[in-house]
Write a protein that holds these residues in place. Structure first.
Motif, PDB file in Angstrom:
ATOM      1  N   SER A  84       9.629  17.176   8.325  1.00 38.86           N
ATOM      2  CA  SER A  84      10.787  17.261   7.431  1.00 38.86           C
ATOM      3  C   SER A  84      11.512  15.914   7.380  1.00 38.86           C
ATOM      4  N   GLY A  85      11.537  15.210   8.498  1.00 39.37           N
ATOM      5  CA  GLY A  85      12.168  13.882   8.545  1.00 39.37           C
ATOM      6  C   GLY A  85      11.455  12.897   7.630  1.00 39.37           C
ATOM      7  N   LEU A  86      10.125  13.007   7.578  1.00 41.21           N
ATOM      8  CA  LEU A  86       9.342  12.113   6.707  1.00 41.21           C
ATOM      9  C   LEU A  86       9.687  12.371   5.241  1.00 41.21           C
ATOM     10  N   GLU A  87       9.735  13.657   4.879  1.00 45.06           N
ATOM     11  CA  GLU A  87      10.051  13.989   3.478  1.00 45.06           C
ATOM     12  C   GLU A  87      11.472  13.586   3.133  1.00 45.06           C
ATOM     13  N   GLU A  88      12.388  13.807   4.087  1.00 47.00           N
ATOM     14  CA  GLU A  88      13.796  13.457   3.861  1.00 47.00           C
ATOM     15  C   GLU A  88      13.930  11.948   3.650  1.00 47.00           C
ATOM     16  N   ALA A  89      13.251  11.186   4.490  1.00 46.97           N
ATOM     17  CA  ALA A  89      13.339   9.720   4.378  1.00 46.97           C
ATOM     18  C   ALA A  89      12.792   9.243   3.036  1.00 46.97           C
ATOM     19  N   ALA A  90      11.681   9.867   2.595  1.00 45.41           N
ATOM     20  CA  ALA A  90      11.069   9.441   1.329  1.00 45.41           C
ATOM     21  C   ALA A  90      11.976   9.768   0.152  1.00 45.41           C
ATOM     22  N   ALA A  91      12.843  10.793   0.334  1.00 40.41           N
ATOM     23  CA  ALA A  91      13.715  11.216  -0.769  1.00 40.41           C
ATOM     24  C   ALA A  91      14.990  10.374  -0.854  1.00 40.41           C
ATOM     25  N   GLU A  92      15.236   9.519   0.141  1.00 38.68           N
ATOM     26  CA  GLU A  92      16.486   8.738   0.141  1.00 38.68           C
ATOM     27  C   GLU A  92      16.358   7.495  -0.721  1.00 38.68           C
ATOM     28  N   ASP A  93      17.493   7.114  -1.302  1.00 41.02           N
ATOM     29  CA  ASP A  93      17.468   5.945  -2.176  1.00 41.02           C
ATOM     30  C   ASP A  93      17.701   4.669  -1.355  1.00 41.02           C
ATOM     31  N   LEU A  94      16.785   4.440  -0.415  1.00 46.77           N
ATOM     32  CA  LEU A  94      16.952   3.297   0.487  1.00 46.77           C
ATOM     33  C   LEU A  94      15.954   2.191   0.194  1.00 46.77           C
ATOM     34  N   TYR A  95      15.060   2.421  -0.764  1.00 49.42           N
ATOM     35  CA  TYR A  95      13.963   1.474  -0.940  1.00 49.42           C
ATOM     36  C   TYR A  95      13.528   1.389  -2.398  1.00 49.42           C
ATOM     37  N   ASP A  96      12.816   0.300  -2.739  1.00 46.81           N
ATOM     38  CA  ASP A  96      12.249   0.136  -4.082  1.00 46.81           C
ATOM     39  C   ASP A  96      10.765   0.503  -4.090  1.00 46.81           C
ATOM     40  N   ILE A  97      10.053   0.126  -3.022  1.00 45.39           N
ATOM     41  CA  ILE A  97       8.613   0.395  -2.958  1.00 45.39           C
ATOM     42  C   ILE A  97       8.303   1.213  -1.707  1.00 45.39           C
ATOM     43  N   HIS A  98       7.555   2.287  -1.924  1.00 41.89           N
ATOM     44  CA  HIS A  98       7.112   3.162  -0.833  1.00 41.89           C
ATOM     45  C   HIS A  98       5.657   2.816  -0.548  1.00 41.89           C
ATOM     46  N   ILE A  99       5.377   2.221   0.610  1.00 38.96           N
ATOM     47  CA  ILE A  99       3.975   1.975   0.965  1.00 38.96           C
ATOM     48  C   ILE A  99       3.435   3.248   1.610  1.00 38.96           C
ATOM     49  N   ALA A 100       2.498   3.909   0.928  1.00 41.46           N
ATOM     50  CA  ALA A 100       1.928   5.159   1.438  1.00 41.46           C
ATOM     51  C   ALA A 100       0.744   4.810   2.329  1.00 41.46           C
ATOM     52  N   ALA A 101       0.994   4.646   3.621  1.00 40.25           N
ATOM     53  CA  ALA A 101      -0.036   4.191   4.565  1.00 40.25           C
ATOM     54  C   ALA A 101      -0.269   5.191   5.690  1.00 40.25           C
ATOM     55  N   ILE A 102       0.137   6.450   5.453  1.00 38.45           N
ATOM     56  CA  ILE A 102      -0.207   7.525   6.386  1.00 38.45           C
ATOM     57  C   ILE A 102      -1.661   7.880   6.110  1.00 38.45           C
ATOM     58  N   VAL A 103      -2.387   8.345   7.130  1.00 37.47           N
ATOM     59  CA  VAL A 103      -3.789   8.711   6.908  1.00 37.47           C
ATOM     60  C   VAL A 103      -3.905  10.221   6.671  1.00 37.47           C
ATOM     61  N   GLY A 104      -4.739  10.606   5.692  1.00 38.94           N
ATOM     62  CA  GLY A 104      -5.096  12.008   5.508  1.00 38.94           C
ATOM     63  C   GLY A 104      -4.115  12.810   4.662  1.00 38.94           C
ATOM     64  N   PHE A 105      -4.368  14.132   4.648  1.00 36.08           N
ATOM     65  CA  PHE A 105      -3.568  15.088   3.873  1.00 36.08           C
ATOM     66  C   PHE A 105      -2.076  14.965   4.206  1.00 36.08           C
ATOM     67  N   ALA A 106      -1.783  14.569   5.437  1.00 34.72           N
ATOM     68  CA  ALA A 106      -0.387  14.462   5.889  1.00 34.72           C
ATOM     69  C   ALA A 106       0.429  13.512   5.020  1.00 34.72           C
ATOM     70  N   GLY A 107      -0.241  12.623   4.286  1.00 29.33           N
ATOM     71  CA  GLY A 107       0.492  11.671   3.448  1.00 29.33           C
ATOM     72  C   GLY A 107       0.977  12.264   2.140  1.00 29.33           C
ATOM     73  N   LEU A 108       0.441  13.425   1.776  1.00 25.01           N
ATOM     74  CA  LEU A 108       0.727  13.979   0.439  1.00 25.01           C
ATOM     75  C   LEU A 108       2.214  14.257   0.212  1.00 25.01           C
ATOM     76  N   LYS A 109       2.828  14.976   1.145  1.00 27.78           N
ATOM     77  CA  LYS A 109       4.204  15.437   0.903  1.00 27.78           C
ATOM     78  C   LYS A 109       5.219  14.298   0.859  1.00 27.78           C
ATOM     79  N   PRO A 110       5.192  13.375   1.832  1.00 28.89           N
ATOM     80  CA  PRO A 110       6.144  12.250   1.718  1.00 28.89           C
ATOM     81  C   PRO A 110       5.937  11.457   0.424  1.00 28.89           C
ATOM     82  N   THR A 111       4.671  11.307  -0.001  1.00 27.42           N
ATOM     83  CA  THR A 111       4.410  10.552  -1.228  1.00 27.42           C
ATOM     84  C   THR A 111       4.973  11.297  -2.432  1.00 27.42           C
ATOM     85  N   LEU A 112       4.785  12.627  -2.464  1.00 22.24           N
ATOM     86  CA  LEU A 112       5.341  13.421  -3.572  1.00 22.24           C
ATOM     87  C   LEU A 112       6.860  13.320  -3.598  1.00 22.24           C
ATOM     88  N   SER A 113       7.430  13.296  -2.409  1.00 19.60           N
ATOM     89  CA  SER A 113       8.877  13.185  -2.295  1.00 19.60           C
ATOM     90  C   SER A 113       9.349  11.858  -2.919  1.00 19.60           C
TER      91      SER A 113
END
Ligand code: NAD
Ligand code: MG
Length: 391
Positions: A84-113
């Motif tokens: 939940s912390g990963l998704e919450e962080a991805a949803a915050e307006d703290l960044y311009d570019i999100h580098i999606a560098a998690i491995v596997g299915f686990a990367g899907l939700k933060p990226t969607l966020s």
């Protein structure tokens, strides 16, 4: 997008994550790290945070939360934990570019966020597009987000497409090194162990993608990634073995002209390109030399021996939830191979048998993808247990 750019790295302690930090460290005037995340390497995450001073850090493994918080909160860095912390962080307006560098299915939700925030995604995590590519690309449109590929082949295609927006692609050709077992046959592969499979000739990468490269599953995943990223039909995507990994991929246009992007095999180049796009900036990476590479060679992949690539090609044509199921079974199979629970060739059996078991869904919802992933892992685990009992 202006410089300096604020960068969030999801999976900062991995191979892509650490190389992204090297690119950023070389250009402190252009980039500011604002978010870092890791699964369980708390020590490295803390060191990275002390060096780069992000605003927010997430540790995936919740048991490590106190350790990370105790080190970083006193330095004014917020700390979150868990999925939940990963998704919450991805949803915050703290960044311009999100580098999606998690491995596997686990990367899907933060990226969607991040997509739902309309952010720019520098996408290394190919599994996101393999699992739910159609869905993800629709979300990118709906939320006016954007994906810039980091995977070297897709970065090559992306670079070749610059200035060609109105020209039709006849086909793309993804290059594959062939991995450490190029030219080998099943009678050899049946006995290979993880130490050998982990020795990739051209790239230093995380363990999962290194095994995928040795089985050619990585190229299968990349065909599916390309299908969605560039809106292509399955028969427009070809694979050629190119052991030197100098040509990173090619496009053939309607007039028969081929355009390729070349360079030394070094992930820092596509990472830097994604972070600076549409600009190119000077760096001191080693340069290509024709003396070092007097010949570039090409051959057809042996999909009878490397069955994972044949399976992925079928799945690419089939669509629906098939790629999601294949991906989950592959993640379980690779994990079991890395623990010496199953052999190299068993991985393809596990994936094939799992695909037969999980029901096909032609137009899956996000919930369907999650359920297909869960079911596929359950079946794959059953097949892995069976193989272990047999051995
Ligand atoms: P890696 O194993 O080295 O790093 C993975 C990162 O993700 C680590 O920071 C880890 O802490 C984090 N992580 C692992 N499991 C997690 C989970 N369940 N939840 C949240 N975080 C988790 O992997 P890598 O080689 O850096 O690859 C990352 C992605 O980039 C993969 O999808 C891979 O296919 C893709 N990719 C990698 C390369 C490469 O050269 N390494 C090249 C092209 C594409
Ligand atoms: Mg690649």
């Amino acid at each position: 997008m202006q410089f300096p750019r604020r960068i969030a790295i999801f999976g900062s302690t991995g191979s892509i994550g650490t190389q992204a930090l090297e690119v950023i460290a070389a250009h402190p005037d252009l980039f500011e790290v604002t978010v870092l995340t890791a699964w369980k390497n708390a020590d490295l995450l803390i060191r990275q945070a002390v060096q780069f001073q992000p605003r927010l850090v997430v540790i995936g493994e919740e048991q490590l939360y106190n350790q990370v918080k105790n080190e970083l909160q006193q330095r004014g860095i917020r700390v979150l934990a868990g999925i939940s912390g990963l998704e919450e962080a991805a949803a915050e307006d703290l960044y311009d570019i999100h580098i999606a560098a998690i491995v596997g299915f686990a990367g899907l939700k933060p990226t969607l966020s991040a997509i739902k925030q309309g952010k720019t995604i520098a996408l290394a995590n190919k599994e996101t597009l393999v699992v739910a590519g159609e869905w993800v690309m629709q979300a990118v449109k709906n939320y006016q987000a954007r994906i810039i590929p980091v995977d070297s082949e897709h970065s090559a295609i992306f670079q070749c497409l610059e200035g060609e927006q109105h020209n039709r692609i006849e086909k793309i050709i993804l290059t594959a090194s062939g991995g450490p077992f190029l030219g080998k046959k099943p009678n050899f592969l049946v006995n290979v162990k993880k130490d050998h499979a982990l020795q990739h000739p051209n790239w230093r990468m995380g363990e999962k993608i290194t095994i995928d490269s040795s089985s050619l599953m990585n190229k299968g995943l990349e065909m599916i990634e390309a299908r969605w990223l560039f809106d292509l039909q399955p028969d427009q995507i070809e694979v050629v073995i190119h052991p030197q990994s100098v040509i990173h991929s090619l496009i053939q246009f309607e007039d028969g002209s081929l355009k390729a992007q070349l360079g030394l095999p070094d992930m820092k180049l596509p990472i830097q390109y994604a972070l600076c796009y549409p600009h190119r900036i000077a760096n001191n990476f080693p340069r290509f030399s024709f003396r070092q590479y007097p010949a570039l060679s090409f051959e057809t992949p042996d999909i009878k021996t490397f069955r994972n690539l044949a399976i992925a090609m079928d799945v690419l044509r089939k669509g629906g939830n098939a790629a999601c199921v294949m991906n989950a079974a592959n993640e379980e199979a690779v994990c079991a191979f890395l623990k010496n629970q199953i052999g190299f060739l068993d991985m393809s059996d596990v994936i094939e048998q799992t695909l037969e078991k999980v029901s096909f869904i032609p137009h899956p919802s996000l919930a369907d993808y999650e359920e297909s992933d869960r079911l596929a892992r359950q079946y794959a685990q059953l097949f892995i247990d069976k193989i272990q009992r047999r051995n």
